[in-house]
Design a protein around this motif. Sequence first.
Motif, mmCIF file in Angstrom:
data_model
loop_
_atom_site.group_PDB
_atom_site.id
_atom_site.type_symbol
_atom_site.label_atom_id
_atom_site.label_comp_id
_atom_site.label_asym_id
_atom_site.label_seq_id
_atom_site.Cartn_x
_atom_site.Cartn_y
_atom_site.Cartn_z
ATOM 1 N N ASP A 59 -46.235 -12.864 -17.339
ATOM 2 C CA ASP A 59 -45.682 -12.236 -18.529
ATOM 3 C C ASP A 59 -45.726 -10.720 -18.388
ATOM 4 O O ASP A 59 -45.231 -9.995 -19.244
ATOM 5 C CB ASP A 59 -46.494 -12.624 -19.772
ATOM 6 C CG ASP A 59 -46.316 -14.076 -20.147
ATOM 7 O OD1 ASP A 59 -45.235 -14.621 -19.894
ATOM 8 O OD2 ASP A 59 -47.266 -14.670 -20.694
ATOM 9 N N ARG A 72 -35.660 -14.938 -14.945
ATOM 10 C CA ARG A 72 -36.172 -14.979 -16.316
ATOM 11 C C ARG A 72 -35.777 -16.304 -16.957
ATOM 12 O O ARG A 72 -34.640 -16.746 -16.814
ATOM 13 C CB ARG A 72 -35.605 -13.811 -17.121
ATOM 14 C CG ARG A 72 -36.213 -12.492 -16.725
ATOM 15 C CD ARG A 72 -35.728 -11.359 -17.632
ATOM 16 N NE ARG A 72 -36.457 -10.141 -17.379
ATOM 17 C CZ ARG A 72 -36.171 -9.286 -16.400
ATOM 18 N NH1 ARG A 72 -35.162 -9.534 -15.596
ATOM 19 N NH2 ARG A 72 -36.890 -8.199 -16.231
ATOM 20 N N MET A 73 -36.756 -16.877 -17.648
ATOM 21 C CA MET A 73 -36.520 -18.149 -18.326
ATOM 22 C C MET A 73 -36.812 -17.995 -19.807
ATOM 23 O O MET A 73 -37.666 -17.205 -20.207
ATOM 24 C CB MET A 73 -37.399 -19.234 -17.720
ATOM 25 C CG MET A 73 -37.099 -19.491 -16.251
ATOM 26 S SD MET A 73 -38.010 -20.872 -15.582
ATOM 27 C CE MET A 73 -37.109 -22.219 -16.347
ATOM 28 N N TRP A 74 -36.103 -18.768 -20.601
ATOM 29 C CA TRP A 74 -36.322 -18.816 -22.042
ATOM 30 C C TRP A 74 -36.125 -20.251 -22.482
ATOM 31 O O TRP A 74 -35.107 -20.857 -22.161
ATOM 32 C CB TRP A 74 -35.328 -17.895 -22.750
ATOM 33 C CG TRP A 74 -35.593 -17.761 -24.219
ATOM 34 C CD1 TRP A 74 -34.985 -18.462 -25.216
ATOM 35 C CD2 TRP A 74 -36.539 -16.905 -24.837
ATOM 36 N NE1 TRP A 74 -35.478 -18.091 -26.431
ATOM 37 C CE2 TRP A 74 -36.450 -17.123 -26.218
ATOM 38 C CE3 TRP A 74 -37.453 -15.977 -24.372
ATOM 39 C CZ2 TRP A 74 -37.249 -16.445 -27.134
ATOM 40 C CZ3 TRP A 74 -38.234 -15.312 -25.291
ATOM 41 C CH2 TRP A 74 -38.123 -15.550 -26.645
ATOM 42 N N ASP A 75 -37.088 -20.806 -23.171
ATOM 43 C CA ASP A 75 -37.037 -22.198 -23.639
ATOM 44 C C ASP A 75 -36.698 -23.166 -22.509
ATOM 45 O O ASP A 75 -35.908 -24.100 -22.678
ATOM 46 C CB ASP A 75 -36.024 -22.350 -24.779
ATOM 47 C CG ASP A 75 -36.478 -21.680 -26.060
ATOM 48 O OD1 ASP A 75 -37.698 -21.482 -26.222
ATOM 49 O OD2 ASP A 75 -35.622 -21.347 -26.896
ATOM 50 N N ILE A 79 -32.190 -17.791 -17.692
ATOM 51 C CA ILE A 79 -31.241 -16.935 -18.427
ATOM 52 C C ILE A 79 -30.799 -15.736 -17.606
ATOM 53 O O ILE A 79 -29.824 -15.085 -17.945
ATOM 54 C CB ILE A 79 -31.836 -16.458 -19.778
ATOM 55 C CG1 ILE A 79 -33.119 -15.659 -19.578
ATOM 56 C CG2 ILE A 79 -32.044 -17.637 -20.712
ATOM 57 C CD1 ILE A 79 -33.611 -14.947 -20.813
#
Length: 85
Positions: A59, A72-75, A79
Amino acid sequence: MILETKRRNRLPVLLISASAFLLLADEPTGNLDSVTTHEIMGLLQRLNQGGTTVLMVTDSQECAAYSQRILRMWDGRLIDGNHRG
């Protein structure tokens, strides 16, 4: 054997680094001070320069800045993925 926090956190990286082709690092500097963080990130960079693929989850923007590529990842979804110089 009881090791102080800095040494205990550093130990897994040092044990695997001698012969690894792939090093998985999950928050490798999570509980470390800034000087030790810089040392660990330098070690990971040298391993990478020597041919070891390093996959790090973090992080920390400061730690991510050491990498050649950031995904980068989101949920749970990718992304953004970029290569750096």
